[in-house]
Design a protein around this motif. Structure first.
Motif, PDB file in Angstrom:
ATOM      1  N   THR B 302     -18.272   2.133  30.525  1.00 52.58           N
ATOM      2  CA  THR B 302     -17.867   0.935  30.088  1.00 52.58           C
ATOM      3  C   THR B 302     -17.630   0.640  29.008  1.00 52.58           C
ATOM      4  OG1 THR B 302     -17.674   0.543  32.807  1.00 52.58           O
ATOM      5  CG2 THR B 302     -17.296  -1.011  31.895  1.00 52.58           C
ATOM      6  N   LEU B 303     -18.744  -0.142  28.604  1.00 50.15           N
ATOM      7  CA  LEU B 303     -19.176  -0.643  27.412  1.00 50.15           C
ATOM      8  C   LEU B 303     -17.969  -0.161  26.390  1.00 50.15           C
ATOM      9  CD1 LEU B 303     -22.664  -2.067  27.194  1.00 50.15           C
ATOM     10  CD2 LEU B 303     -20.288  -3.312  27.146  1.00 50.15           C
ATOM     11  N   THR B 304     -18.661   1.601  26.130  1.00 49.95           N
ATOM     12  CA  THR B 304     -17.753   2.020  25.177  1.00 49.95           C
ATOM     13  C   THR B 304     -16.005   1.705  25.478  1.00 49.95           C
ATOM     14  OG1 THR B 304     -19.725   3.858  25.292  1.00 49.95           O
ATOM     15  CG2 THR B 304     -17.998   4.461  24.101  1.00 49.95           C
ATOM     16  N   GLY B 305     -16.012   2.272  26.880  1.00 48.03           N
ATOM     17  CA  GLY B 305     -14.543   2.034  27.245  1.00 48.03           C
ATOM     18  C   GLY B 305     -13.449   0.329  25.849  1.00 48.03           C
ATOM     19  N   LEU B 306     -15.091  -0.345  26.556  1.00 50.20           N
ATOM     20  CA  LEU B 306     -14.497  -1.773  26.158  1.00 50.20           C
ATOM     21  C   LEU B 306     -14.282  -1.736  24.662  1.00 50.20           C
ATOM     22  CD1 LEU B 306     -14.021  -4.464  27.521  1.00 50.20           C
ATOM     23  CD2 LEU B 306     -15.776  -4.659  26.664  1.00 50.20           C
ATOM     24  N   VAL B 307     -15.355  -1.179  23.758  1.00 46.61           N
ATOM     25  CA  VAL B 307     -14.789  -0.794  22.481  1.00 46.61           C
ATOM     26  C   VAL B 307     -13.662  -0.067  21.777  1.00 46.61           C
ATOM     27  CG1 VAL B 307     -16.139   0.128  20.718  1.00 46.61           C
ATOM     28  CG2 VAL B 307     -17.378  -1.459  22.385  1.00 46.61           C
ATOM     29  N   PHE B 308     -13.382   0.725  22.621  1.00 50.86           N
ATOM     30  CA  PHE B 308     -12.183   1.446  22.468  1.00 50.86           C
ATOM     31  C   PHE B 308     -10.868   1.138  22.815  1.00 50.86           C
ATOM     32  CE2 PHE B 308      -9.351   4.651  24.597  1.00 50.86           C
ATOM     33  CZ  PHE B 308      -8.585   5.534  23.188  1.00 50.86           C
ATOM     34  N   LEU B 309     -11.019   0.420  24.148  1.00 50.36           N
ATOM     35  CA  LEU B 309      -9.468  -0.420  23.887  1.00 50.36           C
ATOM     36  C   LEU B 309      -9.511  -1.554  23.242  1.00 50.36           C
ATOM     37  CD1 LEU B 309      -8.963  -0.184  27.857  1.00 50.36           C
ATOM     38  CD2 LEU B 309      -8.114   1.124  25.969  1.00 50.36           C
ATOM     39  N   THR B 310     -10.771  -2.017  22.924  1.00 54.80           N
ATOM     40  CA  THR B 310     -10.693  -3.963  22.102  1.00 54.80           C
ATOM     41  C   THR B 310      -9.712  -2.772  20.747  1.00 54.80           C
ATOM     42  OG1 THR B 310     -12.470  -4.530  22.452  1.00 54.80           O
ATOM     43  CG2 THR B 310     -12.165  -5.199  20.737  1.00 54.80           C
ATOM     44  N   THR B 311     -10.281  -1.864  20.510  1.00 57.80           N
ATOM     45  CA  THR B 311     -10.025  -0.740  19.110  1.00 57.80           C
ATOM     46  C   THR B 311      -8.405  -0.865  18.789  1.00 57.80           C
ATOM     47  OG1 THR B 311     -12.318   0.336  18.464  1.00 57.80           O
ATOM     48  CG2 THR B 311     -10.521   0.814  17.459  1.00 57.80           C
ATOM     49  N   LEU B 312      -7.970  -0.100  19.906  1.00 64.88           N
ATOM     50  CA  LEU B 312      -6.445   0.356  20.138  1.00 64.88           C
ATOM     51  C   LEU B 312      -5.941  -1.475  19.893  1.00 64.88           C
ATOM     52  CD1 LEU B 312      -5.921   3.206  22.580  1.00 64.88           C
ATOM     53  CD2 LEU B 312      -6.038   2.944  19.948  1.00 64.88           C
ATOM     54  N   PHE B 313      -6.490  -2.167  21.021  1.00 63.57           N
ATOM     55  CA  PHE B 313      -5.917  -3.272  20.771  1.00 63.57           C
ATOM     56  C   PHE B 313      -5.587  -3.396  19.665  1.00 63.57           C
ATOM     57  CE2 PHE B 313      -5.650  -8.001  21.698  1.00 63.57           C
ATOM     58  CZ  PHE B 313      -4.266  -7.638  22.886  1.00 63.57           C
ATOM     59  N   VAL B 314      -7.115  -3.990  18.915  1.00 63.86           N
ATOM     60  CA  VAL B 314      -7.022  -4.507  17.745  1.00 63.86           C
ATOM     61  C   VAL B 314      -5.528  -3.789  17.136  1.00 63.86           C
ATOM     62  CG1 VAL B 314      -8.418  -4.895  15.515  1.00 63.86           C
ATOM     63  CG2 VAL B 314      -9.203  -5.473  17.880  1.00 63.86           C
ATOM     64  N   ALA B 315      -5.887  -2.429  16.835  1.00 62.77           N
ATOM     65  CA  ALA B 315      -5.288  -1.585  16.036  1.00 62.77           C
ATOM     66  C   ALA B 315      -3.492  -2.635  16.148  1.00 62.77           C
ATOM     67  CB  ALA B 315      -5.098  -0.421  16.107  1.00 62.77           C
ATOM     68  N   THR B 316      -3.290  -2.489  17.694  1.00 63.47           N
ATOM     69  CA  THR B 316      -1.929  -2.501  18.106  1.00 63.47           C
ATOM     70  C   THR B 316      -1.835  -4.101  17.483  1.00 63.47           C
ATOM     71  OG1 THR B 316      -2.567  -1.450  20.051  1.00 63.47           O
ATOM     72  CG2 THR B 316      -0.090  -2.465  19.942  1.00 63.47           C
ATOM     73  N   TRP B 317      -2.081  -4.400  17.854  1.00 62.92           N
ATOM     74  CA  TRP B 317      -2.176  -5.982  17.384  1.00 62.92           C
ATOM     75  C   TRP B 317      -2.307  -6.221  15.738  1.00 62.92           C
ATOM     76  CZ3 TRP B 317      -4.504  -9.613  14.557  1.00 62.92           C
ATOM     77  CH2 TRP B 317      -4.468 -11.131  14.421  1.00 62.92           C
ATOM     78  N   MET B 318      -3.324  -5.251  15.151  1.00 62.96           N
ATOM     79  CA  MET B 318      -2.860  -6.131  13.942  1.00 62.96           C
ATOM     80  C   MET B 318      -1.074  -4.707  13.384  1.00 62.96           C
ATOM     81  SD  MET B 318      -4.884  -6.734  11.809  1.00 62.96           S
ATOM     82  CE  MET B 318      -5.089  -6.321  10.199  1.00 62.96           C
ATOM     83  N   GLY B 319      -0.386  -3.487  14.295  1.00 63.63           N
ATOM     84  CA  GLY B 319       0.675  -3.459  13.724  1.00 63.63           C
ATOM     85  C   GLY B 319       1.480  -4.008  13.866  1.00 63.63           C
ATOM     86  N   PHE B 320       1.712  -5.035  14.932  1.00 59.43           N
ATOM     87  CA  PHE B 320       2.190  -5.754  15.242  1.00 59.43           C
ATOM     88  C   PHE B 320       2.224  -6.860  14.058  1.00 59.43           C
ATOM     89  CE2 PHE B 320       2.547  -3.929  19.497  1.00 59.43           C
ATOM     90  CZ  PHE B 320       4.265  -4.123  19.564  1.00 59.43           C
ATOM     91  N   TYR B 321       1.659  -7.627  14.129  1.00 65.29           N
ATOM     92  CA  TYR B 321       1.252  -8.739  13.116  1.00 65.29           C
ATOM     93  C   TYR B 321       1.213  -8.273  11.918  1.00 65.29           C
ATOM     94  CZ  TYR B 321      -1.343 -12.170  10.615  1.00 65.29           C
ATOM     95  OH  TYR B 321      -1.225 -13.227   9.278  1.00 65.29           O
ATOM     96  N   VAL B 322       1.065  -7.368  11.014  1.00 66.44           N
ATOM     97  CA  VAL B 322       1.476  -6.845   9.910  1.00 66.44           C
ATOM     98  C   VAL B 322       3.385  -6.639  10.168  1.00 66.44           C
ATOM     99  CG1 VAL B 322       1.761  -5.020   8.190  1.00 66.44           C
ATOM    100  CG2 VAL B 322      -0.753  -5.750   9.398  1.00 66.44           C
ATOM    101  N   ALA B 323       3.521  -5.851  10.858  1.00 70.73           N
ATOM    102  CA  ALA B 323       4.753  -5.602  11.358  1.00 70.73           C
ATOM    103  C   ALA B 323       5.448  -6.948  10.955  1.00 70.73           C
ATOM    104  CB  ALA B 323       5.243  -4.975  11.825  1.00 70.73           C
ATOM    105  N   ARG B 324       5.092  -7.829  12.140  1.00 72.09           N
ATOM    106  CA  ARG B 324       5.860  -9.388  12.042  1.00 72.09           C
ATOM    107  C   ARG B 324       5.964 -10.060  10.724  1.00 72.09           C
ATOM    108  NH1 ARG B 324       3.444 -11.292  16.355  1.00 72.09           N
ATOM    109  NH2 ARG B 324       1.544 -12.528  15.118  1.00 72.09           N
ATOM    110  N   ARG B 325       4.703  -9.740  10.090  1.00 69.92           N
ATOM    111  CA  ARG B 325       4.891 -10.766   8.850  1.00 69.92           C
ATOM    112  C   ARG B 325       5.235  -9.869   8.314  1.00 69.92           C
ATOM    113  NH1 ARG B 325       1.671 -13.920   5.322  1.00 69.92           N
ATOM    114  NH2 ARG B 325       0.589 -12.777   3.230  1.00 69.92           N
TER     115      ARG B 325
END
Lengths: 217, 748
Positions: B302-325
């Protein structure tokens, strides 16, 4: 391990360009799912837990309920108990009027909560048993204070009785009169512990039993 | 460089990320440390699982939301949608594969590691150590139980039992306490302690003693109730106590009839107790690990999955953030550009980014500000222009009203000769309905106004400074006398804007003038004829009387009378001849002559005339002037005769002939030093039979005027300085001798 047939299947998949990449990615995901660690326990064949011998007795406006739990202490749970892990059962005993309709909530006239707990001490080989009983009332001031019992025993039978037998559980709300002309039921719901849905979603494993109250006070 | 809000956000995000990583590390550390709180883990695991599920749902929600939004934006063709899509999926793809591999590998390693623990000797070690503890426990319990049994048996056999005194039992217990293990021995009924002895080596503190009392009491009551011996191991404070209780046989009932129990407690040596507790704790941890290993694996996963999803979430968010920026300023720029295109120049793009996009936004804002400023200037200019237009419009309406009510026909033409304006008098005077855009010359010709059309044509070809001419037009069979003024229209830069034609109807005026002139002519002729008739009549009456009387001086009277009559008749004849001459004035025949020669030939007629001072100047460039020399001589003679007459043959006459600066005009001035001309008589001077002389015919200046106008020239009279009058004749240098067409030139 990756099944050989699957490995072969991947290598045999044809197509060019994007479709190959897509197919390989899909295969990789499938591989990950198939080869993912088996976190789910292989369940042994155990009798399903249930509530048995649900009865009630009345005296005037007072109602007492008795029942016992069967199959709630399987080998796995006993192993957990003997490893020193505390085990709790939460009982919710209610006197309800059932209402038709999918989303219609039943009307609750009385509710009593019982928590039984056992923790085994491997050094002394004694079971520490606790039981709290709380009669709920619509008016909090009218509710009697929760009672608590505890016992230490080395007897496994006593422990099992303590955890699975509920005798003369009071079921009445002192703040309201006994309902008349209502189709009443005694309902018992016992939460046995945590259960995992789809491996990661925590749920509570519970059993329920109901008994219509055909006789009034 | 100033710290922007954007920089603060980034620093905050990085700090938050570090804090999150640190917290996760600490969580792992706490959950996996030896002897970790299993109950805490039990509580943390569902929380983590729920967080994982929520995160997964949030990620899925964010992805779906943005995906739908991207699709919609792409369909709508919103600027930056494609770039945003690419960036988001780029970031996701960049992270997804490594994260997936990492997750899979971690899960495998965790599971294998946990299961590997069970395959180590630890399992056997735990079981064997548990067995040791069990043996020790059994041993201690047996010791306590054996002692209790022995004591109970001896009590039953001792004589002390016979009297049942506490002292005898107490001495018995003291002996056993000294013989055996450091023990605490008690003989008691349910509610009474008969005797109690404790070995000197037993060292318990007050808390332990209280616990010991409670344990003894509980066990003794239990044994008394059940009648069965019991042996337990219990905690005694920090230590352990092996204690047992044995009922004394039924035959050992005391005098009071109570059941007695022997309780023995052996305090386990602290070192042994500590070791037993340690072994048991370790074995318990292992057993808990074994039964909870699946939960543990689940926790790790679960913790690993949390990190995995957090990474994905951060990557997605970064993508949106950079794109929006990147795309947001572009989008805002596009929106602002549309706003500006729609006329809203107040729009500005807010930005707190300091990179090239920020510079672009700032440049855009500067451009918008400049546009706004320019528009304000234009607005002010437009307002002023509107005011000017209104003033011009009012002036135009005033001029149109003026033209509409003007009795003179006014036509303005563009450079191509097309009508731009024509007032109602045009149709009234000329009978030509001119409209804007009409070709004026063609319209005039179509309506038979050839002289006017010809004059316009000539003026157009000549491109001169304008012309004024009196014309006689034939309008629907009627004769129309008009004064035509054709003037060029020029702009501020002297460019040719067109032509202005003004036609004044002089028909009635000329008719009235003609009537008045003929009346004057008739009056003068009557007067001139009457003057000689009176002496003729008188001489005729005198002759008849002398002849009737047969007067002696008839011979003298007759010659005298006939001479007078002949003289008067001669005067009458002269009068008739001059009138005849004026009536039969020939057409001019221009040719190239030397003007000096013409002037000299006139001056030769007055050579030797006393009392007259001559001042004659003939300028250069007059050697080849096109005019009729005979008619010009007649003009000069008339003017000189008039000057000599008004000066009573004494004074100065000045003659100046010159060419204008532009060489288009020949100017001839004849001035005298006489008394000058009464201003009231100037207008009538060129009328026929107007004379200030007693014996003048009044035709001289009329002839002068006719000859000059036949040469398309003008003549005017001015006061001469210091005294006298000056006649100024201006002739076109290349005066055409073209005969007049239909209607011809005016005789006015």
């Amino acid at each position: 391990m990756v099944p050989r047939s699957m490995d072969r299947g991947i290598s045999e998949s044809g197509g060019g360009g994007r479709s190959v990449i897509t197919r390989r990615l899909g295969s990789l995901l499938l591989l990950a799912l198939v080869a993912a660690p088996d976190v789910g326990a292989r369940q042994r064949v155990e009798p399903e837990p249930e509530i048995a011998d649900l009865t009630f007795r009345t005296d005037g406006e007072d109602v007492w309920t008795s029942y016992r739990l069967e199959g709630c202490l399987p080998e796995e749970v006993m192993e957990r108990i003997h490893s020193g892990i505390p085990i709790r059962f939460r009982h919710k005993v209610e006197m309800v009027e059932k209402r038709p309709g999918l989303f219609a909530a039943d009307r609750v006239f009385a509710r009593t909560l019982i928590v039984t707990r056992v923790q085994y001490d491997s050094l002394t080989q004694r079971y520490q048993l606790n039981r709290t009983l709380e009669v709920r009332s619509r008016q909090k001031r009218a509710a009697p204070p929760p009672t608590s019992d505890q016992m230490v025993t080395g007897s496994i039978d006593e422990m099992q009785s303590w955890m699975t037998l509920a005798t003369d559980v009071p079921l009445s709300d002192p703040s309201r009169p006994f309902p008349q002309d209502v189709d009443l039921h005694v309902r018992v719901e016992v939460s046995l512990g945590r259960h995992w849905f789809l491996l990661i979603i925590p749920t509570t494993e519970s059993i329920t039993s109901e008994l219509p109250m055909e006789t009034g006070p | 460089m100033a710290i922007t809000r954007h920089t603060v956000r980034w620093v905050g995000a990085v700090v938050a990320l570090f804090v999150a990583v640190w917290a996760l590390y600490r969580l792992f550390d706490r959950l996996t440390e030896p002897g970790a709180n299993l109950e805490l883990n039990q509580a943390v695991l569902p929380a983590l699982s729920l967080a994982l599920v929520i995160l997964a749902l949030a990620l899925a929600g964010v992805l779906i939301r943005h995906l739908v939004r991207l699709i919609v934006e792409r369909k709508r063709g919103i600027l930056g949608a494609r770039l945003r899509t690419k960036l988001v999926f780029f970031f996701l793809a960049l992270v997804l594969l490594p994260a997936l591999v990492l997750f899979y590998g971690s899960a495998h390693v965790i599971k294998e590691s946990v299961e590997a623990v069970l395959r180590t000797p630890l399992e056997d070690l735990t079981q064997r150590s548990g067995a040791i503890v069990q043996e020790w426990r059994d041993y201690l319990q047996t010791q306590a139980l054996d002692l209790a049994r022995s004591v109970a048996r001896e009590i039953a056999e001792e004589p002390a039992r016979q009297d049942g005194t506490d002292a005898s039992i107490e001495s018995l217990l003291a002996r056993w306490a000294l013989q055996e293990e450091p023990a605490h021995i008690r003989v008691a009924s349910v509610d009474r302690i008969v005797a109690e002895v404790e070995a000197p080596s037993v060292a318990v503190d007050a808390a332990q003693r209280d616990a010991l009392e409670a344990l003894f009491e509980t066990l003794a009551r239990q044994v008394a109730e059940s009648g069965q011996e019991e042996a337990h191991i219990d905690y005694l404070g920090d230590g352990l106590l092996a204690h047992a209780a044995v009922p004394i046989d039924d035959g050992l009932l005391g005098a009071d009839g109570e059941h007695y129990t022997v309780s023995v407690g052996i305090v386990v040596p602290p070192r042994l107790a500590g070791n037993l507790e340690g072994i048991d704790r370790a074995a318990r941890i292992y057993r808990q690990f074994r039964v909870q290993r699946r939960d543990l694996v689940r926790l790790y996963l679960t913790l690993t999955g949390l990190v995995f999803l957090t990474t994905l979430f951060v990557a997605t968010w970064m993508g949106f953030y950079v794109a929006r920026r990147i795309t947001r300023p572009i989008q805002e720029l596009a929106d602002a550009t549309r706003e500006i295109a729609a006329g809203n120049l107040d729009v500005r793009v807010d930005t707190d980014i300091g990179d090239e996009l920020g510079m672009l936004v700032e440049a855009f804002n500067d451009m918008a500000a400049e546009l706004q400023e320019n528009r304000e200037v234009i607005t002010r200019s437009t307002a002023e222009l509107r005011r000017s237009n209104r003033a011009l419009d009012e002036r135009r309406r005033y001029i149109e009203t003026l033209l509409a009510n003007l009795s003179t026909a006014v036509v303005s033409l563009d450079p191509d000769g097309r009508v731009t304006t024509a007032n109602p008098a045009v149709a009234g005077i000329l009978g030509v309905p001119l409209h804007v855009g009409d070709e004026a010359q063609r319209q005039f010709r179509d309506h038979g106004l050839y002289p006017l059309a010809d004059l316009m044509l000539r003026e157009n070809e000549r491109k001169g400074e304008g012309i004024r001419k009196d014309l006689t037009l034939d309008r629907a069979g009627a004769t129309l006398s008009v004064a035509v003024q054709i003037s060029p229209l020029r702009g501020s830069s002297d460019e040719h804007l067109g032509t202005l034609v003004m036609v004044e109807d002089l028909t009635e005026l000329l008719r009235a003038q003609r009537v008045a002139a003929w009346r004057e002519v008739a009056r003068r002729i009557a007067h001139e004829i009457k003057n000689p008739l009176t002496p003729i009549q008188l001489w005729a009456q005198r002759l008849r009387k002398k002849f009737a009387e047969g007067a002696e001086d008839l011979d003298q009277v007759v010659p005298e009378a006939t001479a007078s009559i002949e003289r008067e008749v001669a005067a009458l004849k002269q009068l008739v001849d001059e009138f005849s001459l004026f009536a039969r004035l020939p057409e001019i025949k221009p040719r190239k002559v030397n003007l000096r020669e013409v002037v000299d030939s006139v001056l030769a007629l007055y050579k030797g005339l006393p009392g007259i001072e001559w001042d004659v100047t003939v300028g250069p460039g007059l050697e080849r002037v096109r005019l009729d020399p005979d008619q010009l001589r007649r003009v000069l003679i008339n003017l000189i005769d008039n000057a000599i007459a008004v000066m009573n043959r004494r004074g100065g006459i000045r003659i100046v002939a010159s060419r204008s600066v532009d060489e288009r005009t020949v100017r001839i001035e004849v001035s005298d030093s006489g008394p000058g001309i009464d201003p009231a008589e100037r207008d009538k001077m060129f009328s026929p039979y107007f004379s200030t002389k007693k014996r003048g015919t009044g035709l001289g200046l009329a002839i002068v005027h006719k000859v000059v106008t036949d040469h398309e020239g003008t003549i005017r009279v001015e006061n001469n300085e210091p005294t006298g009058a000056r006649f100024v004749i201006e002739l076109p240098a290349a005066a055409a001798s073209a005969p007049t067409q239909a209607g011809g030139t005016s005789d006015s």
